[in-house]
Design a protein around this motif. Structure first.
Motif, mmCIF file in Angstrom:
data_model
loop_
_atom_site.group_PDB
_atom_site.id
_atom_site.type_symbol
_atom_site.label_atom_id
_atom_site.label_comp_id
_atom_site.label_asym_id
_atom_site.label_seq_id
_atom_site.Cartn_x
_atom_site.Cartn_y
_atom_site.Cartn_z
ATOM 1 N N GLU A 1 0.841 -1.195 0.000
ATOM 2 C CA GLU A 1 0.000 0.000 0.000
ATOM 3 C C GLU A 1 0.881 1.251 0.000
ATOM 4 O O GLU A 1 1.978 1.266 0.567
ATOM 5 C CB GLU A 1 -0.900 0.025 1.223
ATOM 6 N N THR A 2 0.375 2.313 -0.589
ATOM 7 C CA THR A 2 1.137 3.576 -0.613
ATOM 8 C C THR A 2 0.827 4.466 0.578
ATOM 9 O O THR A 2 1.565 5.434 0.824
ATOM 10 C CB THR A 2 0.820 4.350 -1.903
ATOM 11 N N GLY A 3 -0.229 4.191 1.329
ATOM 12 C CA GLY A 3 -0.576 5.034 2.470
ATOM 13 C C GLY A 3 0.522 5.089 3.516
ATOM 14 O O GLY A 3 0.974 6.185 3.902
ATOM 15 N N PRO A 4 0.986 3.917 4.045
ATOM 16 C CA PRO A 4 2.084 3.953 5.024
ATOM 17 C C PRO A 4 3.353 4.600 4.463
ATOM 18 O O PRO A 4 4.071 5.308 5.179
ATOM 19 C CB PRO A 4 2.295 2.481 5.356
ATOM 20 N N LEU A 5 3.627 4.303 3.174
ATOM 21 C CA LEU A 5 4.813 4.905 2.552
ATOM 22 C C LEU A 5 4.706 6.430 2.546
ATOM 23 O O LEU A 5 5.676 7.136 2.857
ATOM 24 C CB LEU A 5 4.964 4.374 1.127
ATOM 25 N N ARG A 6 3.537 6.955 2.221
ATOM 26 C CA ARG A 6 3.360 8.406 2.174
ATOM 27 C C ARG A 6 3.520 9.023 3.559
ATOM 28 O O ARG A 6 4.140 10.081 3.721
ATOM 29 C CB ARG A 6 1.983 8.739 1.594
ATOM 30 N N ARG A 7 2.970 8.364 4.585
ATOM 31 C CA ARG A 7 3.125 8.894 5.955
ATOM 32 C C ARG A 7 4.594 8.925 6.357
ATOM 33 O O ARG A 7 5.076 9.886 6.962
ATOM 34 C CB ARG A 7 2.307 8.049 6.936
ATOM 35 N N GLU A 8 5.309 7.846 6.053
ATOM 36 C CA GLU A 8 6.742 7.804 6.384
ATOM 37 C C GLU A 8 7.504 8.923 5.654
ATOM 38 O O GLU A 8 8.382 9.570 6.236
ATOM 39 C CB GLU A 8 7.312 6.439 5.997
ATOM 40 N N MET A 9 7.169 9.127 4.387
ATOM 41 C CA MET A 9 7.858 10.173 3.623
ATOM 42 C C MET A 9 7.550 11.565 4.173
ATOM 43 O O MET A 9 8.434 12.434 4.234
ATOM 44 C CB MET A 9 7.468 10.087 2.150
#
Length: 463
Positions: free
Chosen positions: A131-139
């Motif tokens: 999923e891209t959601g966790p990746l976006r939060r981390e970024m």
């Protein structure tokens, strides 16, 4: 701070792209470890353990590619269709920046496929879905940390730069301004001239230039003050001397009636000399009003005037003098000029020539020639003296600066040049070298070529 922040932005964009790539590679490595554990157990694992392995890896499923074969090792339900596929085997920098920007700008939680080989040359190609959601939060969290650190660095850098600029530039500039203000209050005071101390090259050059300017200005002001005092004294002396010479003139008039032939011959010359001295005193008083009187132009024969100048100069020669005079002035040549002022000009030039020759102790010749062309009359005064030194040439017609001989004050040539300019003409140094010096006077024939004062004098003069 703005410049530092701009520099940090240039660092921030590739840093975020690199962070995204590291995030995805970490997920690939965990998925690879999980898949190797499954392969080691002959693909016989329970469903809870499989779910735990996928959760630890942060992916939905894991596919191994080996020898062009795809094998689903770990799997779980995918909540949405796959939105995009990202290949991390050999991505370019611009591709990484573009994909990172898309993740940051897309607020929806999407499912993407990621392909890579985290363990190089292992023969395995890993394919996962995440999923891209966790990746976006981390970024976003990483970006916030970078921006906070950038702000701290910007503030510290700006503070250090402010202190450095204030110490190295603003303080020296403030010192220069204070010196300029203090100097403006009393420019005659030489103690207020700035002493250059700046360590920065450009500021030191500015201070040097300012010190030179202030020194020259202070000297000029002192000279003008002395000239003003001298002018007052000369005016007083000229006033009293004029009265004395008036008495002498009356006595000289009586001498003309003497029966002694020698006295009778000398009396006209004595009367002429006294008259010129009286006129000079009156001109000196007029000069105290900051300008020479305008010339009283009239037609006059030049040869008798030149002869009179030479005769007066011969009186100053010692009996054993070896100075000779050569006159080349046509008898019929007439010019339009003020006789008294032209006499003063020629007398100054001839006297300077005589003194230059006498200073050498050798025989010499002074030559006075004249002529005319269509535009002007010209008079040439030359000598066979040693020539003018370089220092005298630089300010030749500047009062108190262009003395050509030791002990001279440089006033004669300055006055002569001013008198010739009053006629609308020019006085110039025609030649000077080891063989001698020549000056050239040009008096214009045309009324339009003269100054307004001269033109006015022409209309009202006898010529």
């Amino acid at each position: 701070m703005v410049f530092v922040m701009l520099a940090e932005v240039m660092i921030f964009v590739p840093s975020v792209a690199r962070y995204r790539m590291d995030y995805l590679l970490a997920r690939l490595e965990r998925a690879q470890i999980a898949s190797l554990a499954v392969l080691a157990s002959d693909s016989l694992i329970e469903e809870p353990l499989e779910a735990e392995l996928l959760a630890n890896a942060g992916v939905f499923n894991v596919v191994l590619r080996r020898d062009e074969l795809r094998e689903l090792v770990l799997s779980s339900p995918i909540p949405a269709p796959i939105h995009a596929t990202h290949d991390l085997r050999d991505p370019g920098p611009w591709v990484l920046i573009r994909d990172a920007a898309r993740v940051l700008m897309d607020r929806e939680n999407r499912v993407v496929r990621v392909i890579g080989d985290p363990v190089r040359e292992a023969g395995l190609l890993i394919e996962v879905t995440i999923e891209t959601g966790p990746l976006r939060r981390e970024m976003l969290e990483f970006g916030a940390r970078v921006l906070a650190l950038s702000a701290i660095i910007a503030v510290m850098t700006a503070t250090l730069l402010f202190i450095a600029v204030r110490y190295l530039i603003l303080t020296p500039i403030g010192r220069v301004v204070r010196h300029m203000t203090a100097y403006a209050e009393a420019p005659e005071d030489a103690t207020r001239v700035i002493a250059p101390t700046a360590r920065i090259r450009e500021l030191r050059a500015a201070e040097d230039a300012l010190a030179t300017l202030q020194t020259q200005l202070t000297g000029a002001l002192r000279q003008k003050e002395r000239l003003a005092q001298l002018g007052g004294a000369v005016a007083k002396v000229s006033h009293d001397l004029r009265n004395i010479l008036s008495t002498a003139s009356l006595l000289a008039d009586r001498m003309e009636t003497s029966n002694d032939p020698a006295v009778a011959r000398a009396a006209p010359k004595l009367v002429g000399s006294i008259s010129r001295a009286v006129n000079l005193c009156e001109a000196t008083l007029a000069f105290g009003k900051a300008q020479e009187p305008p010339p009283r132009l009239q037609r006059l024969a030049l040869a008798p005037l030149v002869a009179d100048v030479v005769e007066n100069e011969r009186l100053a020669l010692p009996e054993d003098s070896t100075v000779e005079f050569l006159l080349d002035t046509p008898a019929q040549l007439t010019v339009r000029a003020d006789p008294e002022q032209l006499f003063r000009v020629l007398s100054n030039l001839v006297r300077n020539a005589r003194q230059a020759i006498e200073a050498t102790g050798a025989p010499g010749t002074i030559e006075i020639g004249a002529g005319e062309d269509d535009a002007a009359w010209w008079i040439r005064v030359g000598d066979t003296g040693p020539g003018l030194p370089d220092k005298a040439r630089e300010h030749l017609f500047t009062a108190f600066s262009g003395g050509a001989r030791k002990g001279g004050i440089g006033l004669g040539l300055a006055i002569s040049a001013e008198l010739v300019r009053g006629h609308g003409g020019t006085l110039e140094l025609w030649r000077t070298d080891a063989d001698g010096t020549e000056f050239l006077i040009r008096l214009p024939k045309s009324l339009a070529a003269t100054s307004p004062e001269t033109a006015l004098a022409k209309r009202g003069g006898s010529g």
